[in-house]
Write a protein that holds these residues in place. Structure first.
Motif, mmCIF file in Angstrom:
data_model
loop_
_atom_site.group_PDB
_atom_site.id
_atom_site.type_symbol
_atom_site.label_atom_id
_atom_site.label_comp_id
_atom_site.label_asym_id
_atom_site.label_seq_id
_atom_site.Cartn_x
_atom_site.Cartn_y
_atom_site.Cartn_z
ATOM 1 N N LEU A 180 0.820 -1.212 0.000
ATOM 2 C CA LEU A 180 0.000 0.000 0.000
ATOM 3 C C LEU A 180 0.853 1.260 0.000
ATOM 4 O O LEU A 180 0.589 2.201 -0.756
ATOM 5 C CB LEU A 180 -0.928 -0.011 1.225
ATOM 6 C CG LEU A 180 -1.817 1.215 1.424
ATOM 7 C CD1 LEU A 180 -2.794 1.372 0.266
ATOM 8 C CD2 LEU A 180 -2.566 1.111 2.751
ATOM 9 N N CYS A 181 1.877 1.289 0.849
ATOM 10 C CA CYS A 181 2.627 2.533 1.072
ATOM 11 C C CYS A 181 3.965 2.592 0.341
ATOM 12 O O CYS A 181 4.526 3.684 0.178
ATOM 13 C CB CYS A 181 2.864 2.728 2.571
ATOM 14 S SG CYS A 181 1.354 2.811 3.551
ATOM 15 N N GLN A 182 4.499 1.445 -0.057
ATOM 16 C CA GLN A 182 5.784 1.400 -0.762
ATOM 17 C C GLN A 182 5.644 0.469 -1.969
ATOM 18 O O GLN A 182 6.387 -0.498 -2.111
ATOM 19 C CB GLN A 182 6.890 0.901 0.173
ATOM 20 C CG GLN A 182 7.067 1.732 1.430
ATOM 21 C CD GLN A 182 8.132 1.153 2.343
ATOM 22 O OE1 GLN A 182 9.190 0.700 1.918
ATOM 23 N NE2 GLN A 182 7.847 1.152 3.634
ATOM 24 N N ARG A 183 4.698 0.797 -2.828
ATOM 25 C CA ARG A 183 4.355 -0.142 -3.874
ATOM 26 C C ARG A 183 5.499 -0.372 -4.867
ATOM 27 O O ARG A 183 5.684 -1.489 -5.343
ATOM 28 C CB ARG A 183 3.084 0.282 -4.597
ATOM 29 C CG ARG A 183 3.220 1.446 -5.556
ATOM 30 C CD ARG A 183 1.902 1.704 -6.275
ATOM 31 N NE ARG A 183 2.046 2.627 -7.384
ATOM 32 C CZ ARG A 183 2.018 3.939 -7.278
ATOM 33 N NH1 ARG A 183 1.858 4.478 -6.071
ATOM 34 N NH2 ARG A 183 2.156 4.714 -8.344
ATOM 35 N N HIS A 184 6.252 0.674 -5.184
ATOM 36 C CA HIS A 184 7.317 0.511 -6.170
ATOM 37 C C HIS A 184 8.364 -0.487 -5.677
ATOM 38 O O HIS A 184 8.760 -1.399 -6.415
ATOM 39 C CB HIS A 184 7.957 1.862 -6.491
ATOM 40 C CG HIS A 184 7.030 2.836 -7.143
ATOM 41 N ND1 HIS A 184 6.479 2.616 -8.392
ATOM 42 C CD2 HIS A 184 6.538 4.034 -6.725
ATOM 43 C CE1 HIS A 184 5.701 3.633 -8.720
ATOM 44 N NE2 HIS A 184 5.711 4.502 -7.719
ATOM 45 N N ALA A 185 8.817 -0.306 -4.445
ATOM 46 C CA ALA A 185 9.826 -1.210 -3.888
ATOM 47 C C ALA A 185 9.264 -2.620 -3.714
ATOM 48 O O ALA A 185 9.960 -3.610 -3.963
ATOM 49 C CB ALA A 185 10.331 -0.668 -2.547
ATOM 50 N N THR A 186 8.013 -2.710 -3.299
ATOM 51 C CA THR A 186 7.409 -4.026 -3.064
ATOM 52 C C THR A 186 7.197 -4.764 -4.379
ATOM 53 O O THR A 186 7.490 -5.966 -4.483
ATOM 54 C CB THR A 186 6.079 -3.870 -2.312
ATOM 55 O OG1 THR A 186 6.326 -3.182 -1.076
ATOM 56 C CG2 THR A 186 5.453 -5.223 -2.023
ATOM 57 N N LEU A 187 6.717 -4.073 -5.393
ATOM 58 C CA LEU A 187 6.542 -4.706 -6.698
ATOM 59 C C LEU A 187 7.894 -5.088 -7.299
ATOM 60 O O LEU A 187 8.000 -6.117 -7.995
ATOM 61 C CB LEU A 187 5.775 -3.792 -7.638
ATOM 62 C CG LEU A 187 4.293 -3.574 -7.286
ATOM 63 C CD1 LEU A 187 3.684 -2.503 -8.182
ATOM 64 C CD2 LEU A 187 3.504 -4.877 -7.401
ATOM 65 N N ALA A 188 8.929 -4.313 -7.019
ATOM 66 C CA ALA A 188 10.267 -4.672 -7.492
ATOM 67 C C ALA A 188 10.736 -5.961 -6.822
ATOM 68 O O ALA A 188 11.363 -6.822 -7.470
ATOM 69 C CB ALA A 188 11.244 -3.534 -7.214
ATOM 70 N N ARG A 189 10.442 -6.117 -5.535
ATOM 71 C CA ARG A 189 10.792 -7.371 -4.841
ATOM 72 C C ARG A 189 10.051 -8.552 -5.448
ATOM 73 O O ARG A 189 10.630 -9.635 -5.635
ATOM 74 C CB ARG A 189 10.450 -7.265 -3.353
ATOM 75 C CG ARG A 189 11.401 -6.443 -2.524
ATOM 76 C CD ARG A 189 11.148 -6.677 -1.047
ATOM 77 N NE ARG A 189 11.445 -8.063 -0.673
ATOM 78 C CZ ARG A 189 11.143 -8.601 0.517
ATOM 79 N NH1 ARG A 189 10.505 -7.860 1.429
ATOM 80 N NH2 ARG A 189 11.438 -9.847 0.789
ATOM 81 N N ILE A 190 8.794 -8.360 -5.748
ATOM 82 C CA ILE A 190 7.999 -9.442 -6.334
ATOM 83 C C ILE A 190 8.544 -9.802 -7.709
ATOM 84 O O ILE A 190 8.689 -10.991 -8.045
ATOM 85 C CB ILE A 190 6.516 -9.041 -6.404
ATOM 86 C CG1 ILE A 190 5.936 -8.909 -4.988
ATOM 87 C CG2 ILE A 190 5.715 -10.055 -7.219
ATOM 88 C CD1 ILE A 190 4.534 -8.330 -4.944
ATOM 89 N N ALA A 191 8.866 -8.801 -8.521
ATOM 90 C CA ALA A 191 9.405 -9.064 -9.852
ATOM 91 C C ALA A 191 10.722 -9.829 -9.761
ATOM 92 O O ALA A 191 10.954 -10.786 -10.514
ATOM 93 C CB ALA A 191 9.601 -7.754 -10.609
ATOM 94 N N GLY A 192 11.585 -9.427 -8.842
ATOM 95 C CA GLY A 192 12.843 -10.138 -8.657
ATOM 96 C C GLY A 192 12.628 -11.574 -8.198
ATOM 97 O O GLY A 192 13.305 -12.495 -8.662
ATOM 98 N N PHE A 193 11.681 -11.744 -7.303
ATOM 99 C CA PHE A 193 11.362 -13.075 -6.792
ATOM 100 C C PHE A 193 10.867 -13.988 -7.903
ATOM 101 O O PHE A 193 11.212 -15.177 -7.963
ATOM 102 C CB PHE A 193 10.302 -12.941 -5.696
ATOM 103 C CG PHE A 193 9.743 -14.226 -5.166
ATOM 104 C CD1 PHE A 193 10.521 -15.103 -4.430
ATOM 105 C CD2 PHE A 193 8.408 -14.554 -5.393
ATOM 106 C CE1 PHE A 193 9.990 -16.285 -3.932
ATOM 107 C CE2 PHE A 193 7.865 -15.734 -4.902
ATOM 108 C CZ PHE A 193 8.665 -16.604 -4.167
ATOM 109 N N LEU A 194 10.075 -13.441 -8.819
ATOM 110 C CA LEU A 194 9.510 -14.239 -9.910
ATOM 111 C C LEU A 194 10.446 -14.324 -11.119
ATOM 112 O O LEU A 194 10.178 -15.105 -12.041
ATOM 113 C CB LEU A 194 8.164 -13.660 -10.343
ATOM 114 C CG LEU A 194 7.061 -13.640 -9.276
ATOM 115 C CD1 LEU A 194 5.790 -13.024 -9.843
ATOM 116 C CD2 LEU A 194 6.783 -15.040 -8.741
ATOM 117 N N GLY A 195 11.495 -13.501 -11.132
ATOM 118 C CA GLY A 195 12.412 -13.505 -12.255
ATOM 119 C C GLY A 195 11.829 -12.905 -13.511
ATOM 120 O O GLY A 195 12.084 -13.386 -14.624
#
Length: 253
Positions: A180-195
């Motif tokens: 909710l509050c840090q979506r850019h960083a969180t979505l970047a973590r998810i993208a990295g996790f999924l490759g």
């Protein structure tokens, strides 16, 4: 079996999974099902001795095999057999969990159940005597889906179950407030996790806002204290297991 589903978001209910689904819809490397919650791996009408995975395939369009199929069904983390079933289906799956302060989550669940007519008790009663509705019921009874306001907040149990079935590198534990509050960083973590490539910036997603109806009760400090007393030990274990800093969650303060 065609290309299997390889990405699962397994919880928690009322933890931001609908917003995550909205972000997933915008990523060209991810292939969405025909509806957000498939509810395949918590379907007790299935013959789990010989599950029919072709039923799962019907939720997805044909594709060229390059996009990753995903299933965002938040009860999977809470429903005891679901993660083992996912493991049997695709042991290479990647699992994402969004965790929310358990009191705020319980209140949001009660609002949802009251709004849809499945709950008639005021919130204070539902988390006290109302929990007796689960007494003596088997763990897969339908009532466990509806009245589990406090029980769904036992996050340590859910993380232990995930770690029993999957290696830690296949699991991503997140706080819902970070999406909710840090979506850019969180979505970047998810993208990295999924490759996969970074998520496109399509703006903030805030889905499933609370219904604007007259609720018969509001949460009180006594209600919060009750849930805090019930879950404090579990939350401390959860923090150690997940590596998440939840010291700022109101339930622990």
């Amino acid at each position: 079996m065609s290309t299997p589903v390889s990405v699962f978001c397994c919880g928690v209910q009322k933890g931001g999974t609908t917003s995550l689904h909205a972000y997933f819809l915008q990523h060209p490397a991810l292939l969405a099902p025909s509806r957000k919650e498939i509810h395949f791996f918590d379907d007790e009408s299935q013959d789990w001795a010989a599950p029919d995975y072709t039923m799962l395939d019907t939720f997805f369009p044909d594709h060229d095999g390059r996009r990753m199929r995903f299933d965002i069904t938040p009860i999977y983390g809470f429903w005891p057999p679901s993660l083992g079933r996912i493991r049997a289906y695709n042991p290479a799956s990647r699992l994402i969990f969004l965790f929310r302060d358990p009191f705020d989550r319980a209140w949001s669940q009660w609002c949802m159940e009251f709004a849809r007519g499945a709950e008639t008790l005021p919130f204070a009663d539902a988390i006290r005597d109302g929990r007796g509705r689960l007494d003596g019921l088997p763990p897969l009874a339908h009532e466990q889906r509806v009245y589990s306001y406090v029980e769904r907040g036992r996050y340590a149990e859910q993380v232990r179950r995930a770690l029993r079935h999957f290696p830690s590198e296949s699991l991503l534990f997140l706080r819902s407030e970070d999406l909710l509050c840090q979506r850019h960083a969180t979505l970047a973590r998810i993208a990295g996790f999924l490759g996969i490539a970074p998520f496109p910036d399509t703006g903030e997603k805030r889905e499933h806002r609370r219904p604007e109806i007259a609720f018969p009760s509001v949460p009180t400090n006594a209600d919060r204290q009750l849930v805090a007393d019930e879950l404090r030990d579990d939350l401390c274990q959860f923090a150690a297991l997940s590596g998440l800093d939840v010291s700022g969650w109101p339930t622990l303060r």
